[in-house]
Design a protein around this motif. Structure first.
Motif, PDB file in Angstrom:
ATOM      1  N   TYR A 119       0.820  -1.205   0.000  1.00 22.92           N
ATOM      2  CA  TYR A 119       0.000   0.000   0.000  1.00 22.92           C
ATOM      3  C   TYR A 119       0.859   1.263   0.000  1.00 22.92           C
ATOM      4  CZ  TYR A 119      -4.252  -2.693   1.017  1.00 22.92           C
ATOM      5  OH  TYR A 119      -5.319  -3.556   0.957  1.00 22.92           O
ATOM      6  N   ALA A 120       1.964   1.229   0.725  1.00 25.82           N
ATOM      7  CA  ALA A 120       2.863   2.387   0.754  1.00 25.82           C
ATOM      8  C   ALA A 120       3.403   2.683  -0.640  1.00 25.82           C
ATOM      9  CB  ALA A 120       4.022   2.126   1.724  1.00 25.82           C
ATOM     10  N   ALA A 121       3.729   1.631  -1.378  1.00 25.59           N
ATOM     11  CA  ALA A 121       4.218   1.806  -2.749  1.00 25.59           C
ATOM     12  C   ALA A 121       3.139   2.393  -3.644  1.00 25.59           C
ATOM     13  CB  ALA A 121       4.691   0.466  -3.301  1.00 25.59           C
ATOM     14  N   LEU A 122       1.914   1.883  -3.513  1.00 27.47           N
ATOM     15  CA  LEU A 122       0.800   2.403  -4.308  1.00 27.47           C
ATOM     16  C   LEU A 122       0.556   3.881  -4.020  1.00 27.47           C
ATOM     17  CD1 LEU A 122      -1.696  -0.572  -3.959  1.00 27.47           C
ATOM     18  CD2 LEU A 122      -0.697   0.235  -6.099  1.00 27.47           C
ATOM     19  N   ASP A 123       0.592   4.254  -2.758  1.00 27.86           N
ATOM     20  CA  ASP A 123       0.368   5.649  -2.381  1.00 27.86           C
ATOM     21  C   ASP A 123       1.469   6.549  -2.936  1.00 27.86           C
ATOM     22  OD1 ASP A 123      -1.914   4.891  -1.044  1.00 27.86           O
ATOM     23  OD2 ASP A 123      -0.946   4.785   0.924  1.00 27.86           O
ATOM     24  N   ALA A 124       2.722   6.082  -2.838  1.00 27.20           N
ATOM     25  CA  ALA A 124       3.844   6.883  -3.322  1.00 27.20           C
ATOM     26  C   ALA A 124       3.772   7.083  -4.832  1.00 27.20           C
ATOM     27  CB  ALA A 124       5.165   6.207  -2.945  1.00 27.20           C
ATOM     28  N   VAL A 125       3.531   6.002  -5.542  1.00 27.17           N
ATOM     29  CA  VAL A 125       3.451   6.066  -7.002  1.00 27.17           C
ATOM     30  C   VAL A 125       2.286   6.946  -7.447  1.00 27.17           C
ATOM     31  CG1 VAL A 125       2.920   4.695  -9.055  1.00 27.17           C
ATOM     32  CG2 VAL A 125       4.643   3.901  -7.447  1.00 27.17           C
ATOM     33  N   SER A 126       1.183   6.875  -6.734  1.00 25.85           N
ATOM     34  CA  SER A 126       0.017   7.695  -7.062  1.00 25.85           C
ATOM     35  C   SER A 126       0.331   9.187  -6.957  1.00 25.85           C
ATOM     36  CB  SER A 126      -1.150   7.355  -6.133  1.00 25.85           C
ATOM     37  OG  SER A 126      -1.552   6.014  -6.293  1.00 25.85           O
ATOM     38  N   LEU A 127       1.279   9.524  -6.094  1.00 25.77           N
ATOM     39  CA  LEU A 127       1.682  10.923  -5.908  1.00 25.77           C
ATOM     40  C   LEU A 127       2.842  11.319  -6.817  1.00 25.77           C
ATOM     41  CD1 LEU A 127       1.489  11.073  -1.999  1.00 25.77           C
ATOM     42  CD2 LEU A 127      -0.127  12.059  -3.645  1.00 25.77           C
ATOM     43  N   GLY A 128       3.216  10.400  -7.713  1.00 24.57           N
ATOM     44  CA  GLY A 128       4.287  10.713  -8.651  1.00 24.57           C
ATOM     45  C   GLY A 128       5.682  10.490  -8.103  1.00 24.57           C
ATOM     46  N   LYS A 129       5.787   9.752  -7.006  1.00 22.20           N
ATOM     47  CA  LYS A 129       7.082   9.494  -6.387  1.00 22.20           C
ATOM     48  C   LYS A 129       7.613   8.118  -6.787  1.00 22.20           C
ATOM     49  CE  LYS A 129       5.849  12.181  -2.267  1.00 22.20           C
ATOM     50  NZ  LYS A 129       5.667  12.121  -0.786  1.00 22.20           N
ATOM     51  N   LYS A 130       8.929   7.949  -6.670  1.00 22.26           N
ATOM     52  CA  LYS A 130       9.547   6.643  -6.865  1.00 22.26           C
ATOM     53  C   LYS A 130       9.571   5.912  -5.528  1.00 22.26           C
ATOM     54  CE  LYS A 130      10.820   7.328 -11.207  1.00 22.26           C
ATOM     55  NZ  LYS A 130      10.315   6.536 -12.343  1.00 22.26           N
TER      56      LYS A 130
END
Length: 221
Positions: free
Chosen positions: A118-129
């Motif tokens: 979930y942390a990865a999904l949230d980060a990617v959704s915000l345009g982060k790596k």
């Protein structure tokens, strides 16, 4: 990106995909989860649906495409889609190729837990790596674990509990040679005894899943 997320999971293991789908649907921002067991099906989904994030098994292989090739094709045809890579065999060269060539927005251990996914999904959704901690630890271990074939054989046997003399007998070389190899390995990996050396080697093997054929679905929190 939309308020909700549509995900395409590209995975050749149906059982893993089913487990991952259940996990993803518990995320409050995820609207739809589509599944593609092969490249052709994935392309059909892209044409029919508006996909925000692709979760791709790097070790996905068919007679035509592997995970790297699929990631490249997605980037070329759908540059706005975020790509999360899953892998059970972490290698530094994989990490470099994925990020140096902008083929991934996130890189995750395939046996990762729910919270990290979930942390990865949230980060990617915000345009982060995003690269999870398990992957980072594996990469660090691989960085120092540069050994010759002979050194690997020595470590393998020492980690099985053999003495230096027994290792020498098994490899048909002199005990003095084993002593030199062992001393060099101690210095290189900053350990004081064969037990510590064996522990680091086992960490390396576990990190790179050298003896693992199948991954389990990430059901553990």
């Amino acid at each position: 990106m939309k308020q909700t997320i549509d995900i395409l999971l590209i995975e050749d293991s149906k059982s893993y995909a089913q487990g991952m789908e259940l996990l993803l649907k518990q995320h409050d921002k995820i609207d739809n989860v589509f599944y593609a067991p092969d490249y052709k099906t994935a392309m059909d989904v892209f044409k029919a649906e508006t996909i925000d994030i692709v979760i791709l098994d790097l070790n996905f292989e068919t007679s035509d495409f592997d995970g790297f090739t699929i990631a490249k094709k997605i980037r070329q045809q759908y540059p706005g889609i975020k790509i999360i890579i899953l892998s059970q065999h972490t290698r530094k060269q994989y990490h470099q190729e994925l990020f140096d060539n902008n083929l991934a927005d996130a890189y995750l251990d395939k046996q990762l837990g729910v919270k990290e996914t979930y942390a990865a999904l949230d980060a990617v959704s915000l345009g982060k790596k995003y690269v999870d901690n398990n992957i980072l630890e594996m990469l660090e271990i691989e960085t120092w674990m540069r050994v010759s074939k002979r050194e690997r054989e020595v470590i393998e046997l020492l980690s099985q509990g053999l003495t230096q003399k027994e290792v020498a007998d098994r490899l048909c070389i002199s005990p003095k040679t084993i002593e030199v190899h062992t001393r060099n390995l101690f210095e290189r990996f900053e350990v004081k005894n064969t037990t510590e050396l064996a522990v680091k080697y086992i960490q390396y093997k576990n990190a790179n899943r050298e003896d693992v054929e199948d991954s389990k679905p990430p059901f553990q929190i």
